[in-house]
Design an enzyme around this catalytic site. Structure first.
Site, short mmCIF file in Angstrom:
data_model
loop_
_atom_site.label_atom_id
_atom_site.label_comp_id
_atom_site.label_asym_id
_atom_site.label_seq_id
_atom_site.Cartn_x
_atom_site.Cartn_y
_atom_site.Cartn_z
N ASP A 87 0.93 -1.14 0.12
CA ASP A 87 -0.24 0.08 0.03
C ASP A 87 0.88 1.20 0.12
O ASP A 87 1.67 1.52 0.91
CB ASP A 87 -0.81 -0.03 1.33
CG ASP A 87 -1.79 1.18 1.39
OD1 ASP A 87 -2.03 1.79 0.29
OD2 ASP A 87 -2.27 1.40 2.49
N SER A 90 -0.08 4.15 2.76
CA SER A 90 0.09 4.12 4.08
C SER A 90 1.70 3.62 4.45
O SER A 90 2.27 3.31 3.54
CB SER A 90 -0.98 3.13 4.83
OG SER A 90 -0.64 1.68 4.47
N ASN A 92 2.68 1.89 7.55
CA ASN A 92 2.95 0.93 8.88
C ASN A 92 2.72 -0.58 8.02
O ASN A 92 2.23 -0.82 7.03
CB ASN A 92 1.99 0.97 9.81
CG ASN A 92 1.92 2.08 10.53
OD1 ASN A 92 1.76 3.31 10.32
ND2 ASN A 92 2.72 2.13 11.76
N TRP A 94 1.75 -4.32 9.24
CA TRP A 94 1.25 -5.01 10.30
C TRP A 94 0.55 -6.34 9.71
O TRP A 94 0.26 -6.61 8.63
CB TRP A 94 0.05 -4.18 10.87
CG TRP A 94 -1.19 -4.10 10.07
CD1 TRP A 94 -1.33 -2.94 9.26
CD2 TRP A 94 -2.20 -4.90 9.76
NE1 TRP A 94 -2.69 -2.88 8.55
CE2 TRP A 94 -3.04 -4.17 8.87
CE3 TRP A 94 -2.68 -6.07 10.34
CZ2 TRP A 94 -4.40 -4.54 8.52
CZ3 TRP A 94 -3.85 -6.62 9.66
CH2 TRP A 94 -4.74 -5.97 8.80
N TYR A 130 -8.49 2.70 8.09
CA TYR A 130 -8.23 2.81 6.78
C TYR A 130 -9.52 3.33 6.33
O TYR A 130 -10.24 3.41 6.66
CB TYR A 130 -7.78 1.53 6.16
CG TYR A 130 -6.29 0.94 6.47
CD1 TYR A 130 -5.23 1.36 5.89
CD2 TYR A 130 -6.22 0.38 7.82
CE1 TYR A 130 -4.02 0.93 6.04
CE2 TYR A 130 -4.89 -0.11 8.04
CZ TYR A 130 -3.80 0.27 7.44
OH TYR A 130 -2.58 -0.15 7.91
N ASP A 271 -1.79 5.86 -5.09
CA ASP A 271 -2.19 4.83 -4.04
C ASP A 271 -2.72 3.66 -4.45
O ASP A 271 -3.86 3.40 -4.96
CB ASP A 271 -3.29 5.52 -3.25
CG ASP A 271 -3.59 4.68 -1.73
OD1 ASP A 271 -3.01 3.75 -1.78
OD2 ASP A 271 -4.55 5.11 -1.09
N THR A 274 -5.95 1.85 -2.98
CA THR A 274 -7.25 2.29 -3.10
C THR A 274 -7.37 1.72 -4.63
O THR A 274 -6.80 1.76 -5.66
CB THR A 274 -7.30 3.67 -3.30
OG1 THR A 274 -7.04 4.45 -2.02
CG2 THR A 274 -8.63 4.23 -3.81
#
Length: 384
Positions: A87, A90, A92, A94, A130, A271, A274
């Site tokens: 992505d 963003s 991070n 996880w 998100y 992005d 998206t």
């Protein structure tokens, strides 16, 4: 489209390039709709607002029914494998973890830090919203392998709670953010930044090729540009805000006619997280009028599938180059008489107040995209 449970992962190491072939599935919204669950519209740009303060390798990545593209990484020693959404919107990293017992977590592969000899806890918690879905978690450190690139002491997020239905039907086990560290929740150092600081890349770039027509073959490359995946020259444009991969747009055309909507400047966030092309809310009605689309009971805009060839071509002028989106790019054919328009509204302005677009996968399937951290620029070329 039925989900294939078994995944055959073939790693081919040649000339320093690691390739991992994977597979594809439907979007979360489509999968939930088939279960009779209709999600209310959520602005994809909400994740931008929420996070505002808060060598080389090729990876074949999944085409998630032309909406979500994801691939495999591993975490820990010995390695535990996960499917993650790559992505650029963003920052991070996880994954689902054993500390989470919600329905969404139970539907996915969970990271077990007790089984990793290189894991260490950080003792810090986080919340990540998100555009679709949100989660709570805790940070830790471990070894991460991305397409053969091994990152030591990478900060990772371990989910502890994923409320709601959004992530239940997602075919990925987590998200790997590729934007700038400024927007990283908890001050976590993004994967790309650790690749750079640990001198793991031949060049500080990554590039996406997103397959079209429901085909496989999508590729995320780190450290190099794959010349076989695009045609012509790469056109470069500078990043205007080192937060997301945000760029300037100087014009928007419908069938070659300039609208003037970006005469004072527009901004766009590039992005991969998206799925749609997202337009400023104040401009969406005019775009839909030009397309001749009608709004459905679910808020989606629809057109007669038999009329696709008669619809206008949309173009964005970026650093003097017009990037065209033919109707085949922005119309989504669902196998029914009515086809949906892959353009949705965003209600958030850019930081400088200019109209904000989001170049999601509808745009990126047409154009090979290169993200250059050394020169803080984005490049586009016609996808092969």
């Amino acid at each position: 489209m039925k989900c294939l449970v078994a995944v055959l992962v073939c790693a081919v190491l040649a000339e320093g390039v690691v390739k991992i072939p994977l597979q594809k599935h439907k979007s979360m919204r489509e999968a939930l709709r088939e279960k009779g669950i209709e999600l209310p519209y959520q602005d994809p740009a909400l994740k931008y607002q929420a996070n505002e303060f808060a060598g080389s390798a090729n990876m074949y990545i999944n085409n998630y029914a032309d909406t979500t593209y994801y691939g495999a990484i591993s975490i820990g020693t010995p390695p535990q494998s996960f499917q993650v959404l790559f992505d650029t919107g963003s920052a991070n990293l996880w994954v689902d973890s054993i500390y989470c017992s919600t329905q969404a977590c139970n539907a996915h592969t969970k990271f077990d830090p007790r089984q990793s000899s290189t894991y260490s806890a950080k003792g810090q918690t986080f919340y990540l919203p998100y555009g679709a879905g949100s989660l709570y978690g805790a940070f830790g450190y471990d070894t991460v392998n991305v397409g053969g690139i091994v990152i030591n002491n990478q900060e990772i997020g371990l989910s502890t709670n994923e409320p709601g239905q959004n992530f239940v039907v997602a075919k990925f086990d987590g998200i790997l953010g590729l934007s700038y560290p400024y927007i990283s929740a908890g001050g976590e150092t993004p994967v790309m930044d650790n690749m750079i600081s640990q001198n793991l890349l031949g060049a500080n770039i990554f590039a996406f090729y997103l397959s079209r027509g429901g085909q496989q073959g999508s590729v995320l490359s780190f450290g190099e540009v794959d010349n076989s995946l695009y045609q012509g020259q790469i056109s470069w444009t500078p990043v205007t805000s080192e937060t997301y991969w945000q760029i300037g747009v100087q014009g928007f055309e419908i069938n070659g006619q300039e609208t003037g909507w970006c005469s004072r400047g527009c901004q766009s966030i590039v992005d991969t997280g998206t799925s749609m092309l997202t337009a400023p809310s104040q401009l969406l009605p005019y775009i839909m009028q030009a397309i001749g689309a009608q709004q459905s009971q679910y808020g989606m805009y629809m057109v007669d599938c038999s009329q696709i060839n008669n619809l206008p071509t949309l173009s964005f002028v970026i650093s003097g180059v017009a990037f065209q989106l033919p109707p085949s790019a922005y119309i989504i054919q669902n196998g029914y008489q009515s086809c949906s328009v892959g353009i949705t509204p965003t209600y958030l302005p850019s930081r400088d107040g200019e109209p904000l677009w989001i170049f999601g996968d509808v745009f990126l399937r047409e154009y090979y995209s290169v993200f250059d951290r050394t020169n803080n620029r984005v490049g586009f070329a016609s996808a092969a």
